[in-house]
Design a protein around this motif. Structure first.
Motif, mmCIF file in Angstrom:
data_model
loop_
_atom_site.group_PDB
_atom_site.id
_atom_site.type_symbol
_atom_site.label_atom_id
_atom_site.label_comp_id
_atom_site.label_asym_id
_atom_site.label_seq_id
_atom_site.Cartn_x
_atom_site.Cartn_y
_atom_site.Cartn_z
ATOM 1 N N GLU A 38 -50.734 48.336 -33.373
ATOM 2 C CA GLU A 38 -50.445 47.554 -34.576
ATOM 3 C C GLU A 38 -50.877 46.091 -34.511
ATOM 4 O O GLU A 38 -50.963 45.442 -35.542
ATOM 5 C CB GLU A 38 -48.939 47.648 -34.898
ATOM 6 N N ASP A 115 -41.682 46.311 -22.163
ATOM 7 C CA ASP A 115 -41.809 45.496 -23.372
ATOM 8 C C ASP A 115 -40.536 45.489 -24.235
ATOM 9 O O ASP A 115 -39.931 44.458 -24.420
ATOM 10 C CB ASP A 115 -43.071 45.930 -24.150
ATOM 11 N N PRO A 170 -37.846 43.405 -30.663
ATOM 12 C CA PRO A 170 -38.370 42.063 -30.931
ATOM 13 C C PRO A 170 -38.016 41.545 -32.329
ATOM 14 O O PRO A 170 -37.812 40.343 -32.506
ATOM 15 C CB PRO A 170 -39.889 42.210 -30.741
ATOM 16 N N ARG A 174 -35.749 38.277 -32.262
ATOM 17 C CA ARG A 174 -36.433 37.050 -32.702
ATOM 18 C C ARG A 174 -35.751 36.464 -33.930
ATOM 19 O O ARG A 174 -35.733 35.257 -34.122
ATOM 20 C CB ARG A 174 -37.917 37.339 -32.963
ATOM 21 N N PHE A 198 -45.204 44.013 -38.213
ATOM 22 C CA PHE A 198 -46.043 43.497 -37.133
ATOM 23 C C PHE A 198 -47.550 43.625 -37.394
ATOM 24 O O PHE A 198 -48.340 43.473 -36.465
ATOM 25 C CB PHE A 198 -45.715 44.177 -35.790
ATOM 26 N N ASP A 253 -46.318 35.279 -29.938
ATOM 27 C CA ASP A 253 -47.249 36.111 -29.137
ATOM 28 C C ASP A 253 -48.196 35.230 -28.332
ATOM 29 O O ASP A 253 -48.300 35.384 -27.142
ATOM 30 C CB ASP A 253 -48.092 37.115 -29.938
ATOM 31 N N CYS A 273 -45.702 35.305 -25.740
ATOM 32 C CA CYS A 273 -45.055 36.550 -25.315
ATOM 33 C C CYS A 273 -46.129 37.295 -24.530
ATOM 34 O O CYS A 273 -47.155 37.677 -25.087
ATOM 35 C CB CYS A 273 -44.613 37.357 -26.533
#
Ligand code: GYE
Length: 319
Positions: A38, A115, A170, A174, A198, A253, A273
């Motif tokens: 993605e 992850d 995430p 976040r 995403f 990211d 990230c």
């Protein structure tokens, strides 16, 4: 008769021992279920895992779930049926894993999370979780904005938020970390928040809708990843506004695309990230298979990169 057979067996054993390197321990087999493809982050993550497996002589059975939990469940069941040595996966969403992880445990196959985290009642259903602290990433994004707001202390800033995949670690974390930091700051307010899954395409589409509904009231975009921010930047430009100036853009990211956008003046900051989890994953898998103790949680080290340092940092970026 007995004796001859024993002798033969002994001779055979000696031959095997002598040619040991050729018979060296059979390669470790890891079944890995990836979220999908993605984002730029995900692509870098997949490359890192495949490269590390090759380098370590690990046989990697790789399955792409195309962002669907049901595909991951199927992949894990198939890894169990194939009796792989270790199962690793990056869970699309947090919940709904108890049953299939219990099946893996019953089959005595250790599971490593990479992850993203899971929400399970029994933490012994996985041996280790390797990945970032997403709540901290959200806080870092929030702290950057709190500092930035101090430059224009009288101005209230309206924020729109592009969330990651619904129910994913995430996205949940976040959001939480960012909210925690801006809470109580009367000048910072989230006026719209929606998922962009995403992806660039969804980020653009949802930003278009935000702009249609709120227009020039929007001062800040907080995107849970760079790809959605990059899609949204396009929407902002198409609406005749300047991303990075008319609308402050914050994302997470730290992929190359984000650095390019910062150098072009269209993105204000990216919170790093790290997707390069392959080498650490292989190490944990090898240790687990060898019966060594492994840490339950391994947190990756990361930084924050504002636009001012983008050009200088760009050559050092590895993803
Ligand atoms: O931030 C996003 C990707 O799980 C940390 O997933 C990962 C996130 C990453 O699609 O770009």
């Amino acid at each position: 008769m007995m004796k001859r057979r024993t002798l033969l067996t002994t001779a055979l054993a000696a031959a095997v021992a002598l040619s040991a390197p050729a018979f060296a321990a059979k390669p470790l087999v890891i079944g890995f279920s990836q979220v999908g493809a993605e984002s730029e982050w995900r692509t870098a993550n997949t490359v890192s895992i495949k490269d590390a497996a090759k380098k370590e002589g690990v046989t990697l059975k790789f399955a792409d779930a195309q962002q669907k939990q049901e595909n991951q469940v199927k992949a894990i069941r198939s890894f169990i049926a194939q009796r792989v040595d270790v199962i690793a996966f990056s869970p699309v969403v947090e919940s709904g894993w108890d049953t299939v992880l219990r099946e893996a445990k019953r089959a005595n196959i250790p599971v490593i999370l990479t992850d993203r985290a899971v929400n399970v009642s029994d933490p012994s259903l996985y041996v280790s979780f390797l990945g970032s602290d997403f709540v901290e990433e959200g806080r870092r994004a929030g702290r950057w904005l709190v500092e930035r707001q101090k430059k224009t202390p009288d101005a209230a800033l309206n924020i729109v938020e592009l969330q990651g995949t619904v129910g994913s670690a995430p996205a949940l974390d976040r959001k939480k970390g960012f909210e925690e930091v801006i809470a109580g700051n009367a000048k910072l307010k989230v006026i719209r928040s929606q998922t962009g899954d995403f992806t660039r395409a969804k980020g653009k589409e949802v930003m278009e809708a935000f702009l249609k509904a709120e227009g020039k009231k929007i001062n800040v975009l907080y995107a849970h990843n760079d790809d959605m921010a990059i899609g949204a930047i396009q929407a902002i430009e198409e609406a005749g506004l300047k991303p990075g100036k008319d609308i402050i853009v914050i994302s997470i990211d730290g992929v190359k695309g984000a650095f390019e956008a910062m150098i072009a003046g269209k993105l204000n900051v990216t919170v790093e990230c790290n997707p390069l989890l392959g080498p650490q994953l292989m190490q944990i898998a090898k240790d687990v298979a060898a019966g060594k103790p492994v840490p339950k949680r391994v947190v990756t080290q990361e930084g924050v990169f504002p636009a001012e340092v983008a050009a200088k940092e760009f050559p050092n970026r590895k993803y």
